[in-house]
Scaffold this active site. Structure first.
Site: not given
Ligand code: NAP
Length: 479
Positions: A176, A251, A285, A382
């Site tokens: 996904k 992650e 991240c 962040e």
């Molecule tokens: P996000 O809002 O958590 O979204 C990440 C993924 O999760 C997307 O595919 C999103 O889908 C999906 N998602 C959203 N709500 C969900 C739910 N209730 N159940 C299951 N999946 C769900 O994060 P983001 O804004 O895209 O990414 C930024 C964040 O990711 C930052 O906090 C960053 O630090 C973190 N990150 C961490 C790493 C690591 O390796 N630790 C790497 C990169 C990024 P939709 O797009 O359809 O909403």
């Protein structure tokens, strides 16, 4: 694939490209224009995808590691062949400069090749028996169907970081991608198809996140969820996983400290800090979030750093020579501007940038703020933006204490040439990755992940394959 104007891309389920009832619009963050659409799947289709994955599992796990590895190498060959075009797609949907998108495709290829090889080494072990006539074995078996959820910031490589080891281990995967950046996942699916990966073994689930996440959590066919994204959604998954005790790899968010000590090579420190902070437009991240400089070299560092930041070229990532692209959307831009305003309110002084650029596209000037208080939002949350908050410290002990004063622990950085200090930092800094004189520490071979609220488990390295394997003890009596 070819980015035709407003082409609508089909869903990829069980080896078929299908139309559905719902479409998602894909916006280019540099122009704010919709440039493509994607068919989104519904609740019935995600259940069918899980059934198809389950049906494909016996024959996929029965292949030898070598056979699976050969297919993964073929997927890597396809990515390499289509490198420039897929990189262009990443830039259109995510905004990052093309050179960085090409780097992302290259790293994705490297991940695929590394796990294609590592599949050969999912060794078990034999254990000397405690009792006569017994033998003890440890065997590794694939965990089963995997639900992989990826974010928009490194849309291709963070998908591959899950998909490659899962497939290598013998697991079917449903990926996904983030709704803002599904196009490179579609390109990955095309590469899988061309390479000959069976239809049920790799599928795409593009659509409503809560619905798909819920299906992964509640359908027992899904045996593991591997998620990269925000800590907030990670916490929701933890809550949802309780019912079926569903294994999770998480992650999550980061808030990396970067420590610059007086014994460092200052020019190198400036260059590595630029990479750690501004790569991917600060939307990483592992981006340096809090920059702590030893007082004795603070002024000299700041002078050189600000001069270097002012040289960064910001603009549409498709144009040549850009260092920084647009932020992903208006919400992200607003959040960054709020953090800048708050830092200034808490005594910070803007030394470079600080404002939105233009009126079209979500561009923020690369920003440096000096004298930022520890109670400012950007030191607590962040930032995910090209904003570099700088503060100073006196002693190593103080620097380590302030660096660790965060609920996150994904990555950290230090600039020093003192070998003793390197060991002290390696032992005391609370993070999954520590880059010493290294602003880009991630490699396919090394484990990657977080401590504290930055997550559970590790990707990449041998740990990255192990995340998709069960460990089984087999005791044989009467030998
Ligand atoms: P996000 O809002 O958590 O979204 C990440 C993924 O999760 C997307 O595919 C999103 O889908 C999906 N998602 C959203 N709500 C969900 C739910 N209730 N159940 C299951 N999946 C769900 O994060 P983001 O804004 O895209 O990414 C930024 C964040 O990711 C930052 O906090 C960053 O630090 C973190 N990150 C961490 C790493 C690591 O390796 N630790 C790497 C990169 C990024 P939709 O797009 O359809 O909403």
């Amino acid at each position: 694939m070819g980015m035709d104007q407003e082409k609508t891309y089909k869903a990829y389920l069980n080896g078929q490209w299908v139309k559905t009832d719902r479409e998602i619009e894909i916006v280019n963050p540099a122009t704010e224009q919709v440039f493509a659409k994607v068919f989104a799947i519904d609740g019935h289709q995600i259940q069918m995808a899980l059934d198809a994955a389950e049906a494909s599992f016996p024959s996929w796990r029965a292949r030898t590691a070598k056979e699976r590895g050969i297919l993964l190498h073929r997927v890597a060959d396809e990515l390499k062949r289509r490198r420039d075009e897929i990189a262009h797609t990443i830039t259109l949907e995510n905004g990052k400069p093309q050179a960085q998108s090409k780097g992302e495709v290259d790293m994705s290829e490297d991940h695929l090749r590394w796990f294609a090889e590592e599949a050969h080494r999912s060794y078990g072990r034999t254990i000397p028996p405690q009792a006569h006539g017994k033998r003890h074995l440890v065997v590794k078996t694939p965990i089963g169907t995997v639900g992989a959820i990826a974010p928009w910031n490194f849309p291709l490589v963070l998908s591959v970081r899950k998909v490659a080891p899962a497939l290598a281990a013998g697991c079917p995967v449903i990926l996904k991608p983030a709704s803002q950046t599904p196009l490179c996942a579609i390109a990955l699916a095309e590469c899988m198809e061309t390479a000959g990966v069976p239809g049920g073994v790799f599928q795409l689930a593009i659509g409503n996140a809560a619905m798909i996440g819920d299906a992964f959590l509640t359908n027992p066919i899904c045996r593991k969820i591997s998620f990269t994204g925000s800590t907030k959604v990670g916490q929701e998954l933890i809550r949802g996983a309780a019912h079926q005790v569903k294994p999770l790899s998480l992650e999550l968010g980061g808030q990396a400290p970067l420590l610059i000590f007086e014994d460092c090579d200052l020019d190198r420190a400036v260059q590595e800090t630029l990479i750690a902070k501004f790569r991917n437009t600060g939307q990483s991240c592992i981006a340096a979030n809090r920059i702590y400089v030893q007082k004795t070299i603070h002024d000299e560092f700041l002078h050189k750093f600000v001069a270097a930041v002012k040289q960064l070229k910001t603009g549409n990532g498709v144009d040549d020579g850009m260092d920084v692209g647009p932020m992903i959307n208006q919400h992200a831009l607003d959040g960054a501007l709020l953090q800048i305003e708050d830092a200034v309110k808490h005594g910070g002084k803007v030394m470079a940038g600080g404002k939105r650029m233009g009126t079209r596209g979500y561009f923020l000037e690369p920003t440096v703020i000096d004298g930022v208080g520890d109670d400012s939002l950007c030191m607590l949350e962040e930032t995910f933006a090209p904003v570099a908050p700088v503060t100073s410290f006196d002693t190593e002990e103080e620097a380590i204490e302030r660096a660790n004063r965060s609920p996150y622990g994904l990555s950290a950085y230090a600039m020093t040439r003192d070998i003793g200090r390197m060991f002290r930092l390696a032992e005391q800094i609370e993070a999954g990755t520590l880059g010493i004189n290294d602003g880009a520490p991630t490699t396919s071979q090394s484990p990657f992940g977080g401590v504290k609220q930055s997550g559970w488990g590790r990707e990449l390295g041998t740990e990255g394959l192990d995340a998709f394997l069960e460990t089984k003890h087999v005791s044989i009596g009467g030998v």
